[in-house]
Scaffold this motif. Structure first.
Motif, PDB file in Angstrom:
ATOM      1  N   SER A 350       0.759  -1.129   0.016  1.00  0.00           N
ATOM      2  CA  SER A 350       0.116   0.050  -0.118  1.00  0.00           C
ATOM      3  C   SER A 350       0.799   1.361   0.164  1.00  0.00           C
ATOM      4  O   SER A 350       2.076   1.216   0.476  1.00  0.00           O
ATOM      5  CB  SER A 350      -0.930   0.118   1.060  1.00  0.00           C
ATOM      6  N   HIS A 351       0.391   2.265  -0.455  1.00  0.00           N
ATOM      7  CA  HIS A 351       1.078   3.614  -0.484  1.00  0.00           C
ATOM      8  C   HIS A 351       0.106   4.775   0.033  1.00  0.00           C
ATOM      9  O   HIS A 351       0.319   5.186   1.157  1.00  0.00           O
ATOM     10  CB  HIS A 351       1.670   4.008  -1.513  1.00  0.00           C
ATOM     11  N   CYS A 352      -0.960   5.131  -0.800  1.00  0.00           N
ATOM     12  CA  CYS A 352      -1.677   6.252  -0.658  1.00  0.00           C
ATOM     13  C   CYS A 352      -2.693   6.015   0.661  1.00  0.00           C
ATOM     14  O   CYS A 352      -3.191   6.683   1.340  1.00  0.00           O
ATOM     15  CB  CYS A 352      -2.580   6.447  -1.563  1.00  0.00           C
ATOM     16  N   ARG A 353      -3.126   4.449   0.717  1.00  0.00           N
ATOM     17  CA  ARG A 353      -4.401   4.558   1.566  1.00  0.00           C
ATOM     18  C   ARG A 353      -5.546   4.861   1.520  1.00  0.00           C
ATOM     19  O   ARG A 353      -6.522   5.019   2.109  1.00  0.00           O
ATOM     20  CB  ARG A 353      -3.953   4.849   3.076  1.00  0.00           C
ATOM     21  N   GLY A 355      -7.253   4.604  -2.110  1.00  0.00           N
ATOM     22  CA  GLY A 355      -7.861   4.290  -3.259  1.00  0.00           C
ATOM     23  C   GLY A 355      -7.547   4.942  -4.633  1.00  0.00           C
ATOM     24  O   GLY A 355      -7.792   4.636  -5.695  1.00  0.00           O
ATOM     25  N   GLU A 356      -6.362   5.593  -4.590  1.00  0.00           N
ATOM     26  CA  GLU A 356      -5.881   6.699  -5.484  1.00  0.00           C
ATOM     27  C   GLU A 356      -4.910   5.846  -6.440  1.00  0.00           C
ATOM     28  O   GLU A 356      -4.739   5.923  -7.464  1.00  0.00           O
ATOM     29  CB  GLU A 356      -5.138   7.786  -5.058  1.00  0.00           C
ATOM     30  N   CYS A 357      -3.630   5.338  -5.600  1.00  0.00           N
ATOM     31  CA  CYS A 357      -2.564   5.003  -6.314  1.00  0.00           C
ATOM     32  C   CYS A 357      -2.476   3.593  -6.850  1.00  0.00           C
ATOM     33  O   CYS A 357      -1.887   3.268  -7.891  1.00  0.00           O
ATOM     34  CB  CYS A 357      -1.430   4.815  -5.373  1.00  0.00           C
ATOM     35  N   GLY A 358      -3.306   2.819  -6.373  1.00  0.00           N
ATOM     36  CA  GLY A 358      -3.518   1.342  -7.108  1.00  0.00           C
ATOM     37  C   GLY A 358      -2.569   0.395  -6.526  1.00  0.00           C
ATOM     38  O   GLY A 358      -2.421  -0.793  -7.115  1.00  0.00           O
ATOM     39  N   TRP A 359      -1.584   0.797  -5.541  1.00  0.00           N
ATOM     40  CA  TRP A 359      -0.588  -0.455  -5.214  1.00  0.00           C
ATOM     41  C   TRP A 359      -0.947  -1.258  -4.629  1.00  0.00           C
ATOM     42  O   TRP A 359      -0.333  -2.437  -4.450  1.00  0.00           O
ATOM     43  CB  TRP A 359       0.257   0.820  -4.314  1.00  0.00           C
ATOM     44  N   CYS A 360      -2.390  -1.246  -3.780  1.00  0.00           N
ATOM     45  CA  CYS A 360      -2.748  -2.444  -2.821  1.00  0.00           C
ATOM     46  C   CYS A 360      -3.691  -3.376  -3.903  1.00  0.00           C
ATOM     47  O   CYS A 360      -4.064  -4.232  -3.200  1.00  0.00           O
ATOM     48  CB  CYS A 360      -3.571  -2.130  -1.808  1.00  0.00           C
ATOM     49  N   HIS A 389      -9.435  -2.436  -4.059  1.00  0.00           N
ATOM     50  CA  HIS A 389      -8.106  -1.845  -3.647  1.00  0.00           C
ATOM     51  C   HIS A 389      -8.431  -1.969  -1.768  1.00  0.00           C
ATOM     52  O   HIS A 389      -9.516  -1.278  -1.394  1.00  0.00           O
ATOM     53  CB  HIS A 389      -8.100  -0.194  -3.909  1.00  0.00           C
ATOM     54  N   CYS A 391      -7.282  -0.972   0.722  1.00  0.00           N
ATOM     55  CA  CYS A 391      -7.326   0.322   1.497  1.00  0.00           C
ATOM     56  C   CYS A 391      -8.689   0.833   1.838  1.00  0.00           C
ATOM     57  O   CYS A 391      -9.005   1.570   2.541  1.00  0.00           O
ATOM     58  CB  CYS A 391      -6.312   1.264   1.171  1.00  0.00           C
TER      59      CYS A 391
HETATM   60  S1  FES Z   1      -2.931   2.084  -1.179  1.00  0.00           S
HETATM   61 FE1  FES Z   1      -3.151   3.155  -2.972  1.00  0.00          FE
HETATM   62  S2  FES Z   1      -5.145   2.447  -3.620  1.00  0.00           S
HETATM   63 FE2  FES Z   1      -4.769   1.260  -1.877  1.00  0.00          FE
END
Ligand code: FES
Length: 407
Positions: A350-353, A355-360, A389, A391
């Motif tokens: 995760s990064h943004c927490r 729902g924005e970055c898509g990392w999770c 996501h 997060c």
């Molecule tokens: S941590 Fe960025 S979308 Fe879930």
């Protein structure tokens, strides 16, 4: 009509013997080559690695106490392999890896410092200014435990809440709430240093005059900006001479915004965004002219009008599959799947927490989740094929989830 459009006679004149000789030459070259695979690094790859490192090892080299906030200066930890910190756009963030009593968490924090301080290869640094927030599980942990000399790991710079001259007006009205001043501090420093080229009026909301974070620092930057940066303080919980009082309303924005075109950037709590969206409508600003910094936990999802009321207080089980290894953990309906994994000591990406970055990005194998509409940043194909996501996904039943860590 001729079958070939070239002169076959030329080909007939060629003999195969020189080509047969090539086979021998090639075989000899292969035999002489080393057994290892050639390692080709192109300049573009080297630059991409420097600008977008997946992890940066840092040392906390200085701590400044502001009361209910602290500024941490981070420098590269060469011993662990980080020789320089990546350059960033003013107002980007990094996500910080934390181990809070066994909960493995990544939390996003804006890089508050001047991008110039991360330019080049020597003595690069970032400053993170972190204020005690509610919930305080991460900020409280950081403020209580981080000290000079500690080693921490952070991501590369992330986020797109920065000035983009093709999209944004030449004048930015910045609306900051509390520690939401940090991205605008970085922008102001970049303007003063000629790294960014736009003017900025900062409407800075705080509860009381004594509680204004980085007051002297931001005013000092404004004083050095040749009039390009203006700071107006607005106090919500007290009236004092030289300060505006109340909330940052459309009327107040009109009073200080320039004549003509401007963009609005906002950074602060979610409640502030809800209020300001209404004010934007009163101002008649088109959607492309205002933006919000969204990184950070999606809080109080169960307060949303479309959250199923009967779900409040329920608890489900979450089975997580990471590379074939399964673990089942409890998960409350009002908590995100990401937080349930982190609490159980699972290092979920995760990064943004928010729902924005898509990392999770993870695959929902079984079960139903609630996803707030204002945080659903998925593509249509993700939605169709069951990607979510975690997060910003809240369980409405027992869940089975496949998670794909990048490291
Ligand atoms: S941590 Fe960025 S979308 Fe879930």
């Amino acid at each position: 009509m001729a079958k070939y459009n070239y002169d076959k006679k030329v080909l007939k004149g060629l003999t195969p013997f020189p080509f047969l000789g090539e086979v021998k030459t090639r075989t000899a070259a292969i035999e002489a080559a080393p057994d290892t695979i050639a390692n080709s690094m192109f300049n573009a790859n080297i630059l991409a690695g420097r600008l977008h490192p997946s992890i940066q090892h840092c040392i906390i080299s200085k701590v400044i106490d502001h009361g209910d906030a602290k500024s941490f200066t981070l420098t590269p930890d060469a011993e662990k392999g980080t020789k320089e910190l990546a350059y960033f756009r003013a107002s980007q963030y990094v996500s910080v890896s934390l181990n809070i009593d066994g909960a493995l968490v990544n939390k996003p924090y804006t890089i508050r410092s001047n991008p110039k301080d991360a330019l080049g290869t020597e003595h690069t640094s970032y400053i993170l200014t972190i204020k005690l927030t509610n919930p305080s599980y991460a900020s409280g942990f950081i403020l209580n435990t981080w000290k000079e000399g500690d080693r921490i790991d952070i991501s590369g710079p992330l986020g797109d809440f920065y000035y983009q001259e093709l999209r944004d007006a030449k004048h930015v009205v910045a609306i900051a709430g509390g520690s939401g001043i940090t991205p605008f501090y970085s922008m102001a420093a970049a303007i003063v240093d000629g790294i960014e080229d736009f003017d900025m009026t900062i409407l800075y909301g705080s509860r009381t005059a004594d509680g204004i974070l980085l007051k002297e620092e931001i005013e000092e930057l404004a004083a050095r900006s040749d009039g390009r940066i203006k700071v107006i303080h607005i106090l919500s919980h007290e009236e004092a001479e030289g300060y505006e009082h109340g909330f940052i309303t459309a009327e107040l924005i009109r009073k200080y915004a320039p004549e003509g075109d401007y963009s609005v950037f906002m950074c602060g709590p979610k409640a502030m965004y809800k209020f300001e969206e209404n004010e934007m409508k009163k101002l008649g600003l088109p959607k492309r002219r205002y933006r919000m910094e969204m990184s950070g936990d999606y809080l109080k999802a169960s307060d949303n009008a479309d959250f199923p009321a009967e779900q409040k207080g329920r608890e489900y089980s979450l089975t997580v599959d990471i590379r074939g290894e399964k673990k089942t953990v409890p998960c409350k309906a009002e908590e995100s799947l990401l937080w349930a994994m982190e609490k159980a000591g699972i290092r979920a990406p995760s990064h943004c927490r928010s729902g924005e970055c898509g990392w999770c990005h993870s695959k929902l194998i079984k079960g139903k989740v609630y996803i707030p509409k204002d945080a659903d940043g998925r593509r249509a194909a993700d939605e169709k094929y069951g990607w979510i996501h975690p997060c910003v996904s809240f369980p409405l039943s027992d869940i089975e989830l496949c998670v794909y860590p990048t490291e």
